[in-house]
Design an enzyme around this catalytic site. Structure first.
Site, PDB file in Angstrom:
ATOM      1  N   ILE A 118     -74.009 -30.276  40.773  1.00 31.57           N
ATOM      2  CA  ILE A 118     -73.108 -29.246  41.314  1.00 31.57           C
ATOM      3  C   ILE A 118     -72.527 -28.403  40.181  1.00 31.57           C
ATOM      4  CG2 ILE A 118     -70.962 -28.882  42.622  1.00 31.57           C
ATOM      5  CD1 ILE A 118     -71.753 -31.498  44.206  1.00 31.57           C
ATOM      6  N   GLN A 158     -65.896 -31.607  38.001  1.00 33.81           N
ATOM      7  CA  GLN A 158     -66.986 -32.283  38.727  1.00 33.81           C
ATOM      8  C   GLN A 158     -67.393 -33.587  38.055  1.00 33.81           C
ATOM      9  OE1 GLN A 158     -68.036 -30.643  41.573  1.00 33.81           O
ATOM     10  NE2 GLN A 158     -66.492 -29.137  40.983  1.00 33.81           N
ATOM     11  N   ALA A 183     -67.910 -37.170  36.828  1.00 33.09           N
ATOM     12  CA  ALA A 183     -67.546 -38.448  37.452  1.00 33.09           C
ATOM     13  C   ALA A 183     -68.722 -39.397  37.354  1.00 33.09           C
ATOM     14  CB  ALA A 183     -67.225 -38.235  38.947  1.00 33.09           C
ATOM     15  N   TYR A 217     -66.233 -46.652  44.062  1.00 30.40           N
ATOM     16  CA  TYR A 217     -66.395 -45.195  44.005  1.00 30.40           C
ATOM     17  C   TYR A 217     -65.530 -44.520  45.078  1.00 30.40           C
ATOM     18  CZ  TYR A 217     -68.500 -40.579  44.631  1.00 30.40           C
ATOM     19  OH  TYR A 217     -68.681 -39.225  44.768  1.00 30.40           O
ATOM     20  N   LYS A 238     -62.170 -41.886  44.384  1.00 29.80           N
ATOM     21  CA  LYS A 238     -61.985 -40.515  44.879  1.00 29.80           C
ATOM     22  C   LYS A 238     -60.722 -40.431  45.740  1.00 29.80           C
ATOM     23  CE  LYS A 238     -65.577 -38.478  43.031  1.00 29.80           C
ATOM     24  NZ  LYS A 238     -65.464 -37.332  42.122  1.00 29.80           N
ATOM     25  N   ASN A 279     -72.891 -34.731  52.291  1.00 30.50           N
ATOM     26  CA  ASN A 279     -74.160 -34.995  51.576  1.00 30.50           C
ATOM     27  C   ASN A 279     -74.759 -33.694  51.071  1.00 30.50           C
ATOM     28  OD1 ASN A 279     -73.749 -37.469  53.224  1.00 30.50           O
ATOM     29  ND2 ASN A 279     -75.722 -38.008  52.321  1.00 30.50           N
ATOM     30  N   LYS A 305     -80.733 -36.580  39.123  1.00 29.05           N
ATOM     31  CA  LYS A 305     -79.936 -37.689  39.661  1.00 29.05           C
ATOM     32  C   LYS A 305     -80.851 -38.829  40.134  1.00 29.05           C
ATOM     33  CE  LYS A 305     -76.315 -36.948  42.155  1.00 29.05           C
ATOM     34  NZ  LYS A 305     -75.421 -36.514  43.240  1.00 29.05           N
ATOM     35  N   SER A 322     -83.828 -44.420  62.096  1.00 23.69           N
ATOM     36  CA  SER A 322     -83.302 -43.274  61.338  1.00 23.69           C
ATOM     37  C   SER A 322     -83.055 -42.024  62.175  1.00 23.69           C
ATOM     38  CB  SER A 322     -84.239 -42.920  60.180  1.00 23.69           C
ATOM     39  OG  SER A 322     -83.969 -43.776  59.104  1.00 23.69           O
ATOM     40  N   ARG A 358     -76.011 -37.661  59.313  1.00 26.82           N
ATOM     41  CA  ARG A 358     -75.195 -37.228  58.179  1.00 26.82           C
ATOM     42  C   ARG A 358     -74.897 -35.740  58.314  1.00 26.82           C
ATOM     43  NH1 ARG A 358     -75.017 -41.713  57.385  1.00 26.82           N
ATOM     44  NH2 ARG A 358     -75.521 -43.040  55.611  1.00 26.82           N
ATOM     45  N   TYR A 407     -73.120 -49.887  56.136  1.00 32.22           N
ATOM     46  CA  TYR A 407     -73.854 -48.624  56.045  1.00 32.22           C
ATOM     47  C   TYR A 407     -73.258 -47.612  57.024  1.00 32.22           C
ATOM     48  CZ  TYR A 407     -77.830 -45.599  55.106  1.00 32.22           C
ATOM     49  OH  TYR A 407     -78.612 -44.555  54.708  1.00 32.22           O
TER      50      TYR A 407
HETATM   51  N1  LIG Z   1     -73.817 -34.597  45.329  1.00 28.82           N
HETATM   52  C1  LIG Z   1     -73.128 -35.075  46.363  1.00 28.82           C
HETATM   53  O1  LIG Z   1     -73.672 -35.231  47.464  1.00 28.82           O
HETATM   54  C2  LIG Z   1     -71.662 -35.415  46.215  1.00 28.82           C
HETATM   55  C3  LIG Z   1     -70.962 -35.856  47.351  1.00 28.82           C
HETATM   56  C4  LIG Z   1     -69.619 -36.159  47.233  1.00 28.82           C
HETATM   57  C5  LIG Z   1     -68.970 -36.005  46.023  1.00 28.82           C
HETATM   58  N2  LIG Z   1     -69.676 -35.608  44.915  1.00 28.82           N
HETATM   59  C6  LIG Z   1     -68.932 -35.479  43.657  1.00 28.82           C
HETATM   60  O2  LIG Z   1     -69.213 -34.208  43.118  1.00 28.82           O
HETATM   61  C7  LIG Z   1     -69.182 -34.248  41.686  1.00 28.82           C
HETATM   62  C8  LIG Z   1     -70.476 -33.720  41.150  1.00 28.82           C
HETATM   63  O3  LIG Z   1     -71.536 -34.529  41.658  1.00 28.82           O
HETATM   64  P1  LIG Z   1     -73.049 -34.267  41.347  1.00 28.82           P
HETATM   65  O4  LIG Z   1     -73.803 -34.532  42.589  1.00 28.82           O
HETATM   66  O5  LIG Z   1     -73.204 -32.963  40.661  1.00 28.82           O
HETATM   67  O6  LIG Z   1     -73.361 -35.482  40.369  1.00 28.82           O
HETATM   68  P2  LIG Z   1     -73.961 -35.491  38.899  1.00 28.82           P
HETATM   69  O7  LIG Z   1     -74.048 -36.921  38.513  1.00 28.82           O
HETATM   70  O8  LIG Z   1     -75.197 -34.668  38.826  1.00 28.82           O
HETATM   71  O9  LIG Z   1     -72.823 -34.757  38.044  1.00 28.82           O
HETATM   72  C9  LIG Z   1     -71.784 -35.432  37.413  1.00 28.82           C
HETATM   73  C10 LIG Z   1     -71.798 -35.028  35.956  1.00 28.82           C
HETATM   74  O10 LIG Z   1     -70.706 -35.690  35.304  1.00 28.82           O
HETATM   75  C11 LIG Z   1     -71.150 -36.097  34.026  1.00 28.82           C
HETATM   76  N3  LIG Z   1     -70.354 -37.232  33.596  1.00 28.82           N
HETATM   77  C12 LIG Z   1     -70.373 -38.491  34.108  1.00 28.82           C
HETATM   78  N4  LIG Z   1     -69.517 -39.262  33.437  1.00 28.82           N
HETATM   79  C13 LIG Z   1     -68.946 -38.467  32.490  1.00 28.82           C
HETATM   80  C14 LIG Z   1     -68.015 -38.709  31.451  1.00 28.82           C
HETATM   81  N5  LIG Z   1     -67.481 -39.918  31.269  1.00 28.82           N
HETATM   82  N6  LIG Z   1     -67.658 -37.688  30.633  1.00 28.82           N
HETATM   83  C15 LIG Z   1     -68.198 -36.446  30.815  1.00 28.82           C
HETATM   84  N7  LIG Z   1     -69.114 -36.175  31.761  1.00 28.82           N
HETATM   85  C16 LIG Z   1     -69.480 -37.174  32.591  1.00 28.82           C
HETATM   86  C17 LIG Z   1     -72.614 -36.474  34.215  1.00 28.82           C
HETATM   87  O11 LIG Z   1     -73.334 -36.447  32.992  1.00 28.82           O
HETATM   88  C18 LIG Z   1     -73.070 -35.434  35.210  1.00 28.82           C
HETATM   89  O12 LIG Z   1     -73.603 -34.321  34.555  1.00 28.82           O
HETATM   90  C19 LIG Z   1     -68.917 -35.700  41.324  1.00 28.82           C
HETATM   91  O13 LIG Z   1     -67.542 -35.836  41.091  1.00 28.82           O
HETATM   92  C20 LIG Z   1     -69.333 -36.456  42.572  1.00 28.82           C
HETATM   93  O14 LIG Z   1     -68.638 -37.687  42.690  1.00 28.82           O
HETATM   94  C21 LIG Z   1     -71.002 -35.302  44.994  1.00 28.82           C
END
Ligand SMILES: NC(=O)c1ccc[n+]([C@@H]2O[C@H](COP(=O)([O-])OP(=O)(O)OC[C@H]3O[C@@H](n4cnc5c(N)ncnc54)[C@H](O)[C@@H]3O)[C@@H](O)[C@H]2O)c1
Length: 334
Positions: A22, A97, A99, A160, A164, A190, A199, A225, A230, A291
């Site tokens: 993201i 973002q 995490a 997790y 959040k 999602n 990822k 399924s 979702r 689930y």
């Molecule tokens: N993709 C989804 O469906 C989804 C759904 C709900 C929430 N989220 C949240 O959205 C955000 C972005 O998710 P995403 O899908 O892009 O995931 P992603 O894993 O691709 O992006 C997270 C980024 O954070 C970086 N990161 C992790 N730990 C770190 C640290 N300690 N220091 C610095 N950087 C760090 C990772 O290298 C990665 O680039 C996250 O917070 C995730 O929890 C995503």
């Protein structure tokens, strides 16, 4: 595509997690639509550290940022010295973002430190710089609660989810204590779309099933399924939500979904239609005791307070993604 009246040109924008799915989409969104914005990506990128579930600890990848022209700072949000590299900037906007994004990491200390402790530091920077703060929460905060999921009723079921949820509580307290600040949490449902490839096993089922089909195999789904539903939201609409969150009618935590639920079987059927295959489906028993069977975001407040309006249907989102799914299928998985 611009989503509101805000002119981000000449603004300094921090994107933590900007090498991830993201975050990198956000980085390119600003580069393409506001070429005079000054975007700073902060990300630890991937090391070779894997967790007990076999997945990498972080998924950031330089390939998500090729052609990105802003500043890139490699740093860990858990490390104050790394964060001090950001002291040279004064940010107008922060999109947080970064995490542990893998919801099946059970090392509570690691998840809480990374997702929660760092949030205090980012909020501190936002307060210091008077930045608008938009951060990533998650639909995971709802656990297995029945649909529609509504902000205010949560039931986290793993570290997790809880991390959040804890971020949302911290944010709400911070909003009350600092009413002059603009703080919005976005509970993504999602998300799928380009730049999620790195990822790996935690990427969306859209790309994973797409690649199974391109391997010539019947896509694998849990039994039943067609009834596992979702709220799948396209990355374009997630970007829209982030931009609209910069100008909220009210600070708060908001759901980011389409407000509609679709089945995993729908994904397989749309993919097979777009890829011109008829491989059937390989069903197997669901191994998970806990689930979520149905998610569907209540987006009423997202619409009224942020002006968010999801635009991309699952059919359109997959159709627009197909060429990229094909391209990535040819790539070595590094
Ligand atoms: N993709 C989804 O469906 C989804 C759904 C709900 C929430 N989220 C949240 O959205 C955000 C972005 O998710 P995403 O899908 O892009 O995931 P992603 O894993 O691709 O992006 C997270 C980024 O954070 C970086 N990161 C992790 N730990 C770190 C640290 N300690 N220091 C610095 N950087 C760090 C990772 O290298 C990665 O680039 C996250 O917070 C995730 O929890 C995503």
């Amino acid at each position: 595509m611009t989503y509101n009246e805000i002119n981000f040109n000449k603004k300094t924008i921090l994107i933590t997690g900007g090498a991830g799915f993201i975050g990198s989409n956000l980085a390119f969104y600003f580069q393409e639509n506001y070429p005079k914005s000054h975007v700073v990506v902060f990300d630890c990128f991937r090391s070779e550290v894997t967790l007990t579930n076999g997945n990498l600890q972080s998924f950031g990848h330089y390939k998500n940022l090729i052609d990105f022209k802003g500043d890139v700072v490699c740093g860990n949000i858990n490390n104050k010295v790394d964060l001090s590299l950001l002291d040279d900037y004064k940010f107008d906007y922060i999109f947080h973002q970064a995490a542990i994004s893998d919801s099946r990491v059970y090392d509570q200390e690691l998840v809480m430190q990374t997702n929660v402790n760092s949030f205090y530091d980012l909020l501190y920077i936002a307060k210091r710089d008077r930045s608008v703060m938009v951060y990533a929460s998650s639909a995971a905060t709802y656990g297995s609660l029945p649909s529609p999921q509504v902000v205010g009723t949560e039931s986290p079921e793993n570290p997790y989810d809880y991390s959040k949820y804890a971020m949302d509580q911290i944010a709400c307290r911070y909003m009350k204590q600092n009413p002059e600040m603009s703080i919005v949490g976005l509970r993504y449902f999602n998300v799928y779309g380009p730049k999620e490839y790195y990822k790996a096993k935690t990427s969306s089922m859209v790309i994973q099933l797409g690649h199974q089909i391109l391997d010539g195999k019947a896509p694998r789904l849990f039994e039943g399924s067609d009834k596992i539903l979702r709220d799948f939201i396209n990355i374009e609409d997630v970007i829209q939500a982030n931009i609209k969150a910069c100008n909220p009618k009210q600070n708060g935590v908001y759901n980011v979904g389409t407000g509609k639920s679709r089945s995993f079987q729908d994904i397989v059927d749309i993919l097979q239609q777009e890829l011109g295959t008829d491989l059937g489906t390989d069903y197997f028993p669901n191994p998970y005791a806990i689930y979520q069977m149905h998610t569907q975001a209540d987006i009423t407040t997202t619409q009224t307070s942020l002006g968010f309006k999801p635009r991309v249907t699952l059919e359109e989102g997959i159709k627009n993604y197909i060429l990229e799914i094909r391209r990535l299928h040819q790539m070595p998985n590094d």
